[in-house]
Design a protein around this motif. Structure first.
Motif, PDB file in Angstrom:
ATOM      1  N   TYR A 304       0.675  -1.351   0.459  1.00 39.04           N
ATOM      2  CA  TYR A 304      -0.181   0.293  -0.086  1.00 39.04           C
ATOM      3  C   TYR A 304       0.777   1.391   0.210  1.00 39.04           C
ATOM      4  N   ARG A 305       2.434   1.237   0.632  1.00 38.47           N
ATOM      5  CA  ARG A 305       2.953   1.774   0.161  1.00 38.47           C
ATOM      6  C   ARG A 305       3.232   2.718  -1.265  1.00 38.47           C
ATOM      7  N   ILE A 306       2.951   1.123  -1.483  1.00 34.79           N
ATOM      8  CA  ILE A 306       3.963   2.127  -2.707  1.00 34.79           C
ATOM      9  C   ILE A 306       2.379   3.075  -4.197  1.00 34.79           C
ATOM     10  N   LEU A 307       1.092   2.117  -3.640  1.00 31.80           N
ATOM     11  CA  LEU A 307       0.263   3.100  -4.311  1.00 31.80           C
ATOM     12  C   LEU A 307       0.027   4.320  -3.664  1.00 31.80           C
ATOM     13  N   VAL A 308       0.497   4.821  -2.675  1.00 27.29           N
ATOM     14  CA  VAL A 308       0.470   5.833  -1.762  1.00 27.29           C
ATOM     15  C   VAL A 308       1.308   6.904  -2.474  1.00 27.29           C
ATOM     16  N   ILE A 309       2.801   6.306  -2.722  1.00 27.48           N
ATOM     17  CA  ILE A 309       3.808   6.732  -3.365  1.00 27.48           C
ATOM     18  C   ILE A 309       2.813   7.085  -4.379  1.00 27.48           C
ATOM     19  N   GLU A 310       3.100   6.711  -5.364  1.00 28.93           N
ATOM     20  CA  GLU A 310       2.329   6.105  -6.684  1.00 28.93           C
ATOM     21  C   GLU A 310       1.255   7.532  -6.985  1.00 28.93           C
ATOM     22  N   GLU A 311       0.912   7.845  -6.165  1.00 25.84           N
ATOM     23  CA  GLU A 311      -0.590   8.636  -6.422  1.00 25.84           C
ATOM     24  C   GLU A 311       0.100  10.022  -5.563  1.00 25.84           C
ATOM     25  N   GLY A 312       1.400  10.663  -5.842  1.00 26.15           N
ATOM     26  CA  GLY A 312       2.573  11.889  -5.978  1.00 26.15           C
ATOM     27  C   GLY A 312       2.935  12.278  -4.450  1.00 26.15           C
ATOM     28  N   VAL A 313       3.094  11.774  -3.319  1.00 24.22           N
ATOM     29  CA  VAL A 313       3.377  12.007  -2.359  1.00 24.22           C
ATOM     30  C   VAL A 313       4.203  11.099  -1.647  1.00 24.22           C
ATOM     31  N   VAL A 314       5.207  11.614  -0.918  1.00 26.59           N
ATOM     32  CA  VAL A 314       6.446  10.537  -0.320  1.00 26.59           C
ATOM     33  C   VAL A 314       6.660  10.967   0.947  1.00 26.59           C
ATOM     34  N   ARG A 315       6.226   9.402   1.204  1.00 32.00           N
ATOM     35  CA  ARG A 315       6.898   8.856   3.312  1.00 32.00           C
ATOM     36  C   ARG A 315       8.226   9.723   3.422  1.00 32.00           C
ATOM     37  N   VAL A 316       8.132  10.887   4.793  1.00 32.50           N
ATOM     38  CA  VAL A 316       9.270  11.499   5.392  1.00 32.50           C
ATOM     39  C   VAL A 316       9.494  11.527   6.738  1.00 32.50           C
ATOM     40  N   PRO A 317      10.471  11.131   7.563  1.00 36.45           N
ATOM     41  CA  PRO A 317      11.367  10.695   8.711  1.00 36.45           C
ATOM     42  C   PRO A 317      10.221  12.598   9.248  1.00 36.45           C
ATOM     43  N   MET A 318       9.861  12.148  10.573  1.00 31.03           N
ATOM     44  CA  MET A 318       9.894  13.395  11.517  1.00 31.03           C
ATOM     45  C   MET A 318      11.169  13.086  12.765  1.00 31.03           C
ATOM     46  N   ILE A 319      12.117  14.038  11.717  1.00 30.39           N
ATOM     47  CA  ILE A 319      13.614  14.182  12.916  1.00 30.39           C
ATOM     48  C   ILE A 319      13.729  14.688  14.398  1.00 30.39           C
ATOM     49  N   GLY A 320      12.870  16.083  14.343  1.00 31.11           N
ATOM     50  CA  GLY A 320      13.017  17.063  14.899  1.00 31.11           C
ATOM     51  C   GLY A 320      13.459  18.323  14.819  1.00 31.11           C
ATOM     52  N   SER A 321      13.031  19.279  14.481  1.00 36.64           N
ATOM     53  CA  SER A 321      13.277  20.211  14.690  1.00 36.64           C
ATOM     54  C   SER A 321      15.103  21.044  14.693  1.00 36.64           C
ATOM     55  N   ALA A 322      15.244  20.752  15.796  1.00 41.92           N
ATOM     56  CA  ALA A 322      16.988  20.460  16.461  1.00 41.92           C
ATOM     57  C   ALA A 322      17.821  19.855  15.500  1.00 41.92           C
ATOM     58  N   ALA A 323      17.611  18.435  14.811  1.00 40.21           N
ATOM     59  CA  ALA A 323      17.834  18.338  14.081  1.00 40.21           C
ATOM     60  C   ALA A 323      18.613  19.046  12.909  1.00 40.21           C
ATOM     61  N   TYR A 324      18.010  19.856  12.813  1.00 41.49           N
ATOM     62  CA  TYR A 324      17.849  20.532  11.312  1.00 41.49           C
ATOM     63  C   TYR A 324      19.319  22.007  12.177  1.00 41.49           C
ATOM     64  N   LYS A 325      18.789  22.107  13.112  1.00 40.51           N
ATOM     65  CA  LYS A 325      20.516  23.085  13.537  1.00 40.51           C
ATOM     66  C   LYS A 325      21.651  23.160  12.641  1.00 40.51           C
ATOM     67  N   SER A 326      21.977  21.692  12.383  1.00 40.34           N
ATOM     68  CA  SER A 326      23.053  20.727  11.573  1.00 40.34           C
ATOM     69  C   SER A 326      23.559  21.477  10.794  1.00 40.34           C
ATOM     70  N   PHE A 327      21.929  21.875   9.537  1.00 41.11           N
ATOM     71  CA  PHE A 327      22.053  22.465   8.687  1.00 41.11           C
ATOM     72  C   PHE A 327      23.044  24.064   8.542  1.00 41.11           C
ATOM     73  N   ARG A 328      23.698  23.772   7.357  1.00 41.67           N
ATOM     74  CA  ARG A 328      24.914  24.655   7.151  1.00 41.67           C
ATOM     75  C   ARG A 328      24.926  24.511   5.255  1.00 41.67           C
ATOM     76  N   PRO A 329      23.691  25.393   4.403  1.00 41.46           N
ATOM     77  CA  PRO A 329      23.759  25.711   3.098  1.00 41.46           C
ATOM     78  C   PRO A 329      24.876  26.642   2.827  1.00 41.46           C
ATOM     79  N   VAL A 330      25.094  25.571   1.841  1.00 36.88           N
ATOM     80  CA  VAL A 330      27.028  26.494   0.911  1.00 36.88           C
ATOM     81  C   VAL A 330      25.956  27.330   0.008  1.00 36.88           C
ATOM     82  N   SER A 331      26.722  28.119   0.712  1.00 34.72           N
ATOM     83  CA  SER A 331      27.467  29.408  -0.187  1.00 34.72           C
ATOM     84  C   SER A 331      28.266  28.869  -1.434  1.00 34.72           C
ATOM     85  N   TYR A 332      27.254  29.335  -2.578  1.00 32.83           N
ATOM     86  CA  TYR A 332      27.024  29.192  -4.033  1.00 32.83           C
ATOM     87  C   TYR A 332      28.796  30.187  -4.972  1.00 32.83           C
ATOM     88  N   SER A 333      29.723  30.366  -4.748  1.00 30.13           N
ATOM     89  CA  SER A 333      30.666  31.235  -5.522  1.00 30.13           C
ATOM     90  C   SER A 333      29.662  31.272  -7.000  1.00 30.13           C
TER      91      SER A 333
END
Length: 863
Positions: A304-333
């Motif tokens: 059934y997960r395959i049927l859900v994905i075929e309809e245009g949505v993706v299952r994404v894990p919830m990891i907590g907003s604190a985990a995104y604090k390590s995100f460092r965007p790349v500064s593109y020259s």
């Protein structure tokens, strides 16, 4: 019920201080009706305010919407949802209006005027909104629920709305939920909702009653097995938001029971719910949440997960907003696409104000750049997700309730393809080990088709995944390898994975002594797709670009134009560009060890990789040095290859009876694939003189002759027969038909293959060639060959050829059948196949083959 109500009433109306309240349309109608003459005694006339507001408004303490925390009714379990607008009051002291409940319950009787019953049900409904204590007062009268359910049959919308509303408030209390269900409320609501025309208010109250009832596990099954399910799915498209929210809430609760999943999916609930989560579809937060909850429950099943994905949505894990604090965007020259494709500077020098960077890609070859849809989605998705990560807004709304760490590790959300792919790639760049592992698993789950695999490639997932192969955490390595395995199914993506340098990290992983069986299997799957001998063979005969693609966009017409360079859509497979990998002795030893000890599936992949490496002559010495013969012996001596027939000789009769035949068919298929791959490897190694000097041809000929007689699938015997013939030629034996090797190849490979080709071929030319070749074999007069044709069931397809085949095919088929008719045991089969009528038609037509048909007809007992 009348016996439960006191017959003597003494009404002393208190002096009530009631706050004025705004009346709904329904209430206004009731007031109008209330001015008319009714059968209520004059002494029972009651202020209308008492019916709808039994307590002072200032004392009403409203609880928050129960759906805000996913809760159910007043005392329902936290993980189950209830209608968001079913506000209930905290318990408080009884009001003087409680004494009139008995009167209104009595007015619900079937012998009362419909107008009186309508006033009574509306009064009780509004009174029940006073809280649990008011509901308890109503529930003291045992017949109240049955009378209320009976009112659902009314033709009056106001009556149906009030009856459903009262049932809704009563069912919000756990202890009364069973009473509502046992009164037949589900069946009556089913009939009510099947009416062609209903007001939005009636639908809302009815469905919200089901929402409350669906909190109970047993009632969920009952609701799902009625005609309600198609109606609830239909109400997802209702114009009224409250109706849509209620229908989504019921479906979300039904999805909590795994037994309901198949019924819901067959009813078509997945496309409807997925549509509500699309970015271009308007809808309230409540319906989006309920649709997401329902789909997440269904997605726990892999199919059934395959049927859900075929309809245009993706299952994404919830990891907590604190985990995104390590995100460092790349500064593109200088900007680039998410997959690493860079924009080429064609101008002579940088712009003074950065206009080149600002207007990047707007003009290529004097035309607007035409990026593929996957590239555009990757750019937009990356922009969205990085912006949310920078401002700290990712998952903020979902974290308003405190979550334990174990609960957070199990939580998922659903996002549209564009945002879901970008979010998963963003998580791969974080530092949280658990988040990375879960994101990689989600990528593997979502890689169900070519579109999704290309989307992850364009979003830049390949670089992250290949980099994470060297992670020090085994769970991360396993999840990342799983994701790469699913992505490598695509030929285009597999080329990108190879280009990113994945081969040597995977080969090094095989050398680890503590590698798990699961990780080894996934690693071997990727390597077998990249180091494919068939791909190397194609590269020797094909030197042009794949699908007419080019590596870069030619921007030579205008040197000042900005172009794309380093695109990775299609990599030309040319002889000069073919990858050559030299494996050290440690890796080759690991592959040989896999041949000795692993399952047939891994044996097949190991043999395929070694065949690819054997093409590189410097590696041949290393392969020979690690005793490759022992690995080949293990493949050719599998348990399944102990004998021929339906089952292997090593299986006892009682074991066969207790096992399923499908299991043996699967074993035969896996063993056949492993044997075929090992035979190809042995055939390739026989091209090298140093290998010929180290092996005993007689030993391998004995094993392969045994394999040829086994019951592995016929198409897996091709390389076994070819290898036997090559071994025989090296041993200096005669190659005529009387040779034992040639005879066995003919009996166990050639004849069955030709008969199968005659049976299944859709091409007249192919069928004709097979019949002619079979006639050439039979015409040599070997008795065993004739018997083999009959044993393989060749008589019926040969008779069919003389009825429908071409001239040459008919002539060859008649010759084969004539040889078969020389043995009387074949007469009955030839006649049963319908040969006699066909032969007579040929003789009477006086065609070119009529003499052959006459000779055959004379040999058969036609009496």
């Amino acid at each position: 019920m009348a016996s439960t109500i006191q017959t003597h009433f003494k009404f002393k109306l208190p002096h009530l201080h009631l706050q004025p309240q705004r009346l709904s349309t329904t209430q206004k109608e009731v007031i109008t009706v209330g001015t008319r003459k009714t059968r209520i005694p004059t002494s029972l006339s009651i202020s209308h305010h008492l019916l709808f507001n039994p307590k002072p408004q200032s004392n009403r303490l409203v609880l928050r919407h129960v759906s805000s925390d996913g809760g159910g009714a007043i005392d329902a379990t936290p993980q189950q949802s209830a209608p968001p607008d079913s506000e209930v009051l905290k318990s408080r002291s009884p009001s003087s209006g409680d004494g009139y409940v008995a009167l209104f319950v009595r007015m619900l009787g079937l012998d009362n005027d419909p107008l009186d019953r309508e006033q009574a049900i509306i009064a009780l409904w509004k009174y029940s909104e006073g809280g649990k204590q008011c509901i308890d007062a109503i529930m003291q009268f045992r017949g109240c629920i049955n009378l209320t359910v009976n009112l659902l049959k009314s033709d009056s919308s106001s009556t149906c709305e009030a009856a459903a509303g009262l049932l809704r408030t009563i069912s919000s209390i756990n202890i009364y939920r069973d009473s509502v269900a046992e009164s037949g409320a589900i069946e009556e609501i089913t009939g009510l909702l099947s009416r062609s025309s209903l007001t939005a208010e009636v639908k809302e109250q009815s469905i919200c009653t089901l929402w409350n009832l669906s909190v109970d596990e047993q009632l969920r099954v009952k609701i799902a097995n009625t005609d309600l399910l198609p109606a609830l799915i239909k109400f997802l498209d209702d114009e009224e938001a409250k109706v849509t929210e209620a229908a989504g809430g019921v479906l979300a609760n039904l999805a909590l029971s795994h037994s309901n999943h198949s019924i819901m999916v067959e009813a078509g609930v997945i496309p409807k719910l997925a549509k509500l989560l699309k970015v271009d579809v308007e809808g309230s937060k409540v319906i989006r949440k309920e649709a997401r909850n329902a789909l997440l429950e269904l997605a726990k099943d892999e199919y059934y997960r395959i049927l859900v994905i075929e309809e245009g949505v993706v299952r994404v894990p919830m990891i907590g907003s604190a985990a995104y604090k390590s995100f460092r965007p790349v500064s593109y020259s200088w900007p680039s696409l998410p997959d690493g494709t860079e924009f080429d500077r064609r101008s002579s020098g940088p712009s003074r104000y950065g206009a080149n960077e600002l207007l990047l890609g707007l003009n290529i070859h004097d035309k607007n750049i035409n990026l593929e849809e996957a590239k555009m989605n990757a750019i937009v998705g990356r922009t969205h997700q990085q912006f949310l990560a920078r401002i700290g807004a990712i998952e903020m709304e979902d974290e308003r309730k405190p979550q334990s760490e174990s609960s957070m590790n199990q939580r998922y959300t659903l996002l549209p393809w564009m945002d879901g792919v970008a979010r998963l790639v963003l998580i791969l760049g974080l530092e949280d080990v658990s988040a990375i592992s879960r994101a990689a698993d989600s990528i593997a789950d979502a890689s169900i088709n070519e579109y999704m695999r290309i989307s992850f490639k364009e979003a830049g997932a390949i670089k992250h995944l290949v980099r994470l192969l060297g992670h020090n955490n085994e769970a991360v390595r396993l999840s990342v390898t799983h994701a790469l395995e699913k992505l490598s199914v695509s030929n285009d993506v597999c080329q990108i994975i190879e280009r990113e340098g994945v081969v040597y990290p995977l080969l090094n992983a095989l050398e680890l002594s503590e590698i798990s069986e699961s990780l080894m299997e996934k690693t071997m799957n990727i390597l077998a797709r990249i180091l494919d001998p068939g791909k190397e063979m194609k590269s020797k005969f094909y030197g042009g670009p794949v699908n007419g693609s080019k590596n870069t966009l030619d921007a030579t017409r205008n040197p000042d134009v900005i172009g794309l360079v380093g695109t990775t859509n299609d990599i030309p497979v040319t002889k000069s560009a073919a990858r050559k990998y030299e494996l050290d002795s440690a890796v080759i030893s690991c592959l040989v060890e896999i041949l000795k000890t692993s399952s047939p599936n891994l044996q097949r992949k190991a043999a395929s990789i070694l065949e690819y490496v054997a093409i590189i002559e410097p590696c041949t010495d290393a392969i020979i040095a690690v005793n490759i013969e022992s690995g080949l012996d293990a493949v050719f001596q599998q348990r399944f290859l102990d004998g021929k027939g339906k089952y292997p000789l090593s299986c006892m009769e009682d074991d066969i009876d207790s096992q399923q035949p499908e299991l043996y068919a699967l074993e035969a298929e896996e063993a056949g694939l492993a044997v075929s791959a090992a035979s190809r490897l042995l055939t390739k190694l026989l091209d090298f003189e140093q290998f010929q000097r180290t092996i005993n041809p007689t030993h391998f000929m004995g094993m392969l002759r045994k394999v040829l007689k086994s019951n592995i699938p016929l198409h897996n015997k091709d390389w076994v027969a070819a290898c036997l013939v090559k071994l025989e030629s090296l041993s200096g034996s005669d190659r005529d038909l009387e040779s034992p090797i040639n005879m066995e190849v003919t009996l166990y490979e050639a004849i069955p293959r030709l008969i199968e080709q005659i049976k299944t071929s859709f091409s007249p030319e192919s069928q004709e060639a097979a019949v002619i070749e079979l006639n050439n074999i039979i015409s040599k007069g070997v008795v065993d060959c004739t018997r083999a044709v009959a044993a393989e069931g060749g008589i019926f397809p040969l008779v069919k050829v003389i009825e429908e085949g071409s001239g040459k095919a008919v002539e060859a088929s008649l010759a084969v059948l004539y040889n078969l008719s020389m043995y009387s045991e074949n007469h009955s089969a030839i006649i049963a196949a319908g040969a006699v009528p066909a032969l007579r038609r040929i003789v009477l037509s006086q065609g070119p083959q009529w003499m052959l048909a006459l000779h055959l007809l004379r040999t058969l007992p036609t009496r």
